[in-house]
Design an enzyme around this catalytic site. Structure first.
Site, PDB file in Angstrom:
ATOM      1  N   CYS A 128       1.755  20.802  49.952  1.00 42.42           N
ATOM      2  CA  CYS A 128       3.010  20.055  50.131  1.00 42.42           C
ATOM      3  C   CYS A 128       3.491  20.146  51.577  1.00 42.42           C
ATOM      4  O   CYS A 128       4.277  19.318  52.021  1.00 42.42           O
ATOM      5  CB  CYS A 128       4.068  20.550  49.161  1.00 42.42           C
ATOM      6  N   GLY A 158       5.998  20.972  42.008  1.00 40.12           N
ATOM      7  CA  GLY A 158       5.156  19.860  41.580  1.00 40.12           C
ATOM      8  C   GLY A 158       5.656  18.570  42.173  1.00 40.12           C
ATOM      9  O   GLY A 158       6.336  18.560  43.202  1.00 40.12           O
ATOM     10  N   GLU A 216       4.201   9.870  49.350  1.00 44.11           N
ATOM     11  CA  GLU A 216       3.355  11.063  49.424  1.00 44.11           C
ATOM     12  C   GLU A 216       1.957  10.740  48.891  1.00 44.11           C
ATOM     13  O   GLU A 216       1.802  10.316  47.751  1.00 44.11           O
ATOM     14  CB  GLU A 216       3.961  12.203  48.596  1.00 44.11           C
ATOM     15  N   THR A 270       8.377  14.470  38.611  1.00 44.19           N
ATOM     16  CA  THR A 270       8.482  15.489  37.553  1.00 44.19           C
ATOM     17  C   THR A 270       9.762  16.295  37.745  1.00 44.19           C
ATOM     18  O   THR A 270      10.439  16.641  36.767  1.00 44.19           O
ATOM     19  CB  THR A 270       7.247  16.419  37.565  1.00 44.19           C
ATOM     20  N   LYS A 321       3.773  28.476  32.940  1.00 44.85           N
ATOM     21  CA  LYS A 321       2.794  27.427  32.613  1.00 44.85           C
ATOM     22  C   LYS A 321       2.085  26.981  33.899  1.00 44.85           C
ATOM     23  O   LYS A 321       2.679  26.339  34.751  1.00 44.85           O
ATOM     24  CB  LYS A 321       3.474  26.213  31.969  1.00 44.85           C
ATOM     25  N   GLU A 338      10.776  22.782  43.860  1.00 51.00           N
ATOM     26  CA  GLU A 338      10.013  22.572  45.107  1.00 51.00           C
ATOM     27  C   GLU A 338       9.132  21.360  44.881  1.00 51.00           C
ATOM     28  O   GLU A 338       8.184  21.414  44.098  1.00 51.00           O
ATOM     29  CB  GLU A 338       9.136  23.787  45.417  1.00 51.00           C
TER      30      GLU A 338
END
Ligand code: TXE
Length: 490
Positions: free
Chosen positions: A290, A234, A392, A238, A181, A256
């Site tokens: 990231c 992500g 973040e 999540t 996805k 990750e």
């Protein structure tokens, strides 16, 4: 929000059982070009029915694919990598339109690396071996590493095709069938990739690609009982939601997640090169990687000089239409994300930060006048423990602080709930090695940033995730080790 196809816009399709299909219930999400703010297509908002069809197709294909010789798998994957390279211009353009990143970056990094990922794991599957442990004159153990079955690969919007293939390639190379996805924010290259998979001769059902929102199809996918493992990149929240949703299902997880990465600049660094690379580390892909170095620490005795040079460098960045080959800095991925970034700039001001450059939304002329552009922003004067330095932002915003000793630099770097990547800039190699051992991040770059070797373990500590991707780590993640012990006859 899911809508039914209301007007005539190009529609992306799912890949299920080797065919490109419209979503079973007809729900779509609008696909927006961030550089213009205009809707330019529709993305399926897949539902449980699409998922069941995909799972059925993957299960049906599994035995054949798991038992396909490694050389045949490698041949198909190499063909797929060839096709990505042959279509690099079309893919790069699609990525730039969908994501807002400069087209040259899309071509030289995203699409180039998507092909490299597939080629790397095509080779890896012909080289993969497992362990054997002998007990002198008594027995031998050997470990089988078998594919898991049907696995899920879920990827984000910042490096769309690059991170999508980074997960799919090792999953396929180890003989699994995949339900993948992509992010609903940037679905286009995954769709073009579906077509290339069919052209490359990937057997039907081996890879199924479902588009749609994280809250619906993403959540259903991770909880599906037939899914044996989930590889996810992500947001940290999540990641936690996926852990919680699957806690009682014993799935393998590779997560990750976010980062708030420190960049340590020492007075003995190679000054000009470090200025260039630190600017790149902070603002590549508009700061939406990231691994971007968003907390920059500069040794006090070069603080003023380095800061001035960094600000000058950043102000030279060419900001513009992502489709213009000369653009170095494009749009943020969405309106919602742009507002999140701008709200952090406001927060930084309230926390006492001084904006050294940037700080504003940009209004471009012409085609991009409604696009989501924010100036690259450098902020000074904040304490390490403020929200701007701890949360973040994932955009073109970095902060700078001074430090007086190695110990202070280390303490500042480690004072974060995240632990993904650090870069250290110094010509004192002993110091660099010592700090690398003490820093709490999964990746440390010394006098470089984003220099990637696909064999190395990739991932973070603390809130940056669990598990590692890359090389053998990924091949092991996507296989179940089974030890077989054979005792010799007396
Ligand atoms: O990520 P999400 P978003 C960070 C960054 C950003 C924030 C949110 O700080 O601002 O995350 O970004 C799918 N079950 N990173 O909202 O929501 C979703 O559809 C299963 C860091 O885009 O985590 C998408 O495919 N799947 C980062 C993918 O997860 C779910 C890169 C990522 O979306 C789901 C991007 C659910 N419950 C953002 N909810 C990095 N580490 O590189 C969503 N998804």
């Amino acid at each position: 929000m899911s809508i039914t196809k209301p007007y005539d816009l190009p529609c992306i399709e799912n890949l299920v059982g080797g065919e490109l299909l419209a979503p079973a219930m007809g729900g779509y999400i609008e696909n927006i070009e961030p550089a213009t703010g205009q809707v330019y297509g529709l993305t399926p908002n897949s539902c449980q029915k699409d998922l069941n069809l995909a799972i059925e197709a993957a299960e049906k294909a599994f035995s054949l694919w798991a038992n396909t010789p490694a050389e045949t798998k490698a041949k198909i994957l190499n063909k797929l990598a060839d096709l990505i390279e042959q279509n690099q211009n079309e893919l790069a353009k699609a990525e730039a339109v969908d994501n807002g990143k400069p087209i040259t970056l899309a071509k030289n990094v995203d699409i180039y690396r998507a092909a490299a990922n597939i080629r790397f794991f095509a080779q890896a599957c012909t080289q993969f071996s497992s362990e054997s442990h002998a007990v002198e004159n008594t027995a031998i153990n050997y470990t089988l590493r078998q594919p898991l079955g049907v696995v899920a690969c879920i990827s984000p919007w910042n490096l769309p095709l690059y991170l999508f293939t980074w997960k799919i390639a090792p999953a396929l190379a180890t003989g699994n069938c995949v339900i993948a996805k992509p992010s609903e924010v940037t679905p286009m290259t995954a769709y073009l990739f579906s077509k290339l998979c069919i052209e490359a001769g990937l057997p039907a059902g081996v890879l199924n690609i479902l588009h749609g929102s994280g809250a619906t199809i993403g959540a259903d996918l991770v909880k599906h009982p037939k899914i044996k493992a989930i590889s996810f990149t992500g947001g940290s929240n999540t990641g936690v939601a996926i852990k919680q949703a699957t806690a009682d299902q014993h799935k393998k997880l590779s997560l990750e997640l976010g980062g708030k990465n420190p960049t340590l600049v020492f007075a003995d660094c190679d000054f000009d090169r470090t200025v260039n690379e630190v600017a790149r580390a902070a603002f590549a892909n508009q700061g939406q990687i990231c691994l971007c170095g968003s907390r920059i620490y500069i040794e006090n005795n070069i603080y003023k000089e380095f800061t001035e040079a960094l600000v000058k460098k950043v102000e030279e960045l060419v900001i513009g239409d992502p489709l213009d080959e000369t653009t170095q800095f494009g749009a943020l991925v969405s309106k919602q994300h742009m507002h999140k970034v701008l709200s952090y700039i406001e927060l930084a001001k309230k926390e006492g930060g001084e904006i050294l450059t940037g700080g504003e939304q940009i209004k471009l002329e012409g085609r991009c006048s409604d696009g989501y552009f924010v100036q690259p922003t450098i902020i000074a004067g904040l304490k390490n423990n403020c929200r701007t330095n701890q949360e973040e932002i994932f955009g073109p915003v970095c902060t700078i602080q001074g430090f007086g000793s190695d110990e202070q630099a280390l303490a500042l770097a480690n004072d974060s709930k995240y632990g993904l990547a650090t870069s250290i800039w110094s010509q004192d190699i002993s110091r660099c090695h010592r700090l690398a051992q003490q820093i709490e991040t999964g990746i440390v770059w010394i006098n470089c940033w984003l220099l990637r070797d696909l064999r190395t373990p990739f991932g973070g500590m603390k809130a940056s995730g669990s598990g590692r991707e890359g090389g053998l780590e990924a091949m092991r993640f996507f296989t179940e080790p089974k030890n077989v012990c054979v005792q010799f006859k007396d």
